[in-house]
Design an enzyme around this catalytic site. Structure first.
Site: not given
Ligand code: AMP
Length: 281
Positions: A33, A35-36, A39, A186
């Site tokens: 979550g 989310l940016h 994601h 991000m």
């Molecule tokens: P998280 O919510 O941080 O567990 O991330 C969920 C998914 O989003 C994971 O596969 C992360 O590697 C991916 N993710 C997080 N930040 C970025 C980003 N800046 N660019 C690309 N993918 C991302």
């Protein structure tokens, strides 16, 4: 319009069974979550590659080695559902704690080798938590493809290994890191940075880019690394946990980019742990 939220595993299984009966392919984007655009880029890749897309949102307590970090992790479910609305995903799966870890839950999935270094060495238990929850999400969603960001490069390698080792019939797709205009990768954790710290944060990526250039130009690895650490610390980071050049596939340490290599870093800024990585060459 907000995206449709599914909270129960039986509802999720019912939906997926109907899709599969009609011969549709299913993609999953696991997230915690807050989310940016990073994601959302994974969601777009999933939409392009699959007929149906499930985004999962679960702040997985097992992957936090520090209880305070878990407590402070941003929780923005309504906003998240709103952000996913225009992307037209088929389901946002938001299981609660007992759905994922019911009473008596006793299984731990542990990937060896790759998890002994970098974040694995600094966050005991972290990758076991990731591997356990990702295994469950793969099995719960029965997805054909799973989309992960290169932002968490070690995690991407770990889940790829996990799916292969356990014969889970899912293709793990890695997607490029999305950055702010000033180069900062991000991250949901960026929300925790003060305004002042947010100004300093891009120095981590800038120092890594400078170091990568120096290595490619054949400079002295030890000296260049020390300069990069100095630059990061001068920017206000309190601790550089690691700043390593490693082989993309095995994550073994390299002294020069003689094979496909990645520079990976973790550093603390004003109480927030930031990670980043870039390809070298
Ligand atoms: P998280 O919510 O941080 O567990 O991330 C969920 C998914 O989003 C994971 O596969 C992360 O590697 C991916 N993710 C997080 N930040 C970025 C980003 N800046 N660019 C690309 N993918 C991302």
């Amino acid at each position: 319009m907000s995206a449709p939220i599914v909270r129960s595993l039986s509802d999720l299984r019912g939906m997926v069974a109907r899709w599969k009966q009609s011969g549709e392919t299913v993609g999953v984007v696991p997230t915690m979550g807050a989310l940016h655009q990073g994601h959302l880029s994974l969601v777009r890749a999933a939409k392009e590659g699959c007929d149906r897309v499930i985004v999962t949102i679960f702040i997985n307590p097992k992957q936090f080695n520090n209880p305070e970090d878990y407590e402070n992790y941003p929780r923005t479910e309504e906003d998240d559902a709103r952000k996913l609305g225009p992307l037209d995903v088929d389901a946002v799966y938001v299981p609660d704690g007992p759905t994922m870890y019911p009473d008596g839950f006793a299984t731990n999935v542990s990937v060896g080798g790759l998890t002994n270094v970098l974040c694995g060495a600094h966050r005991p238990g972290h990758f076991d938590g990731v591997a356990t929850v990702v295994s469950k999400l793969f099995l719960q969603t029965q997805a054909d493809r799973a989309y992960f960001g290169e932002k968490d490069f070690q995690q991407l390698q770990v889940v790829t290994r996990l799916a292969a080792d356990l014969d889970i019939p899912i293709e793990v797709v890695g997607c490029p890191t999305i950055r702010e205009e000033d180069g900062l990768a991000m991250s949901s954790r960026n929300l925790l940075l003060s305004d002042r710290a947010r100004v300093w944060a891009p120095e981590l990526n800038a120092a890594m880019e400078e170091l990568a250039e120096g290595l490619l130009a054949g400079g002295d690895a030890v000296e260049l690394r020390a300069q990069a650490v100095g630059r990061i610390e001068r920017a206000g980071f309190t601790e550089v946990e690691y700043l390593d050049l490693r082989a993309c596939d095995t994550l073994e340490e390299l002294t020069s980019p003689t094979r496909p290599a990645r520079l990976l870093a973790a550093a603390w800024l004003a109480g927030v742990r930031l990670i980043d990585n870039i390809a070298v060459g």
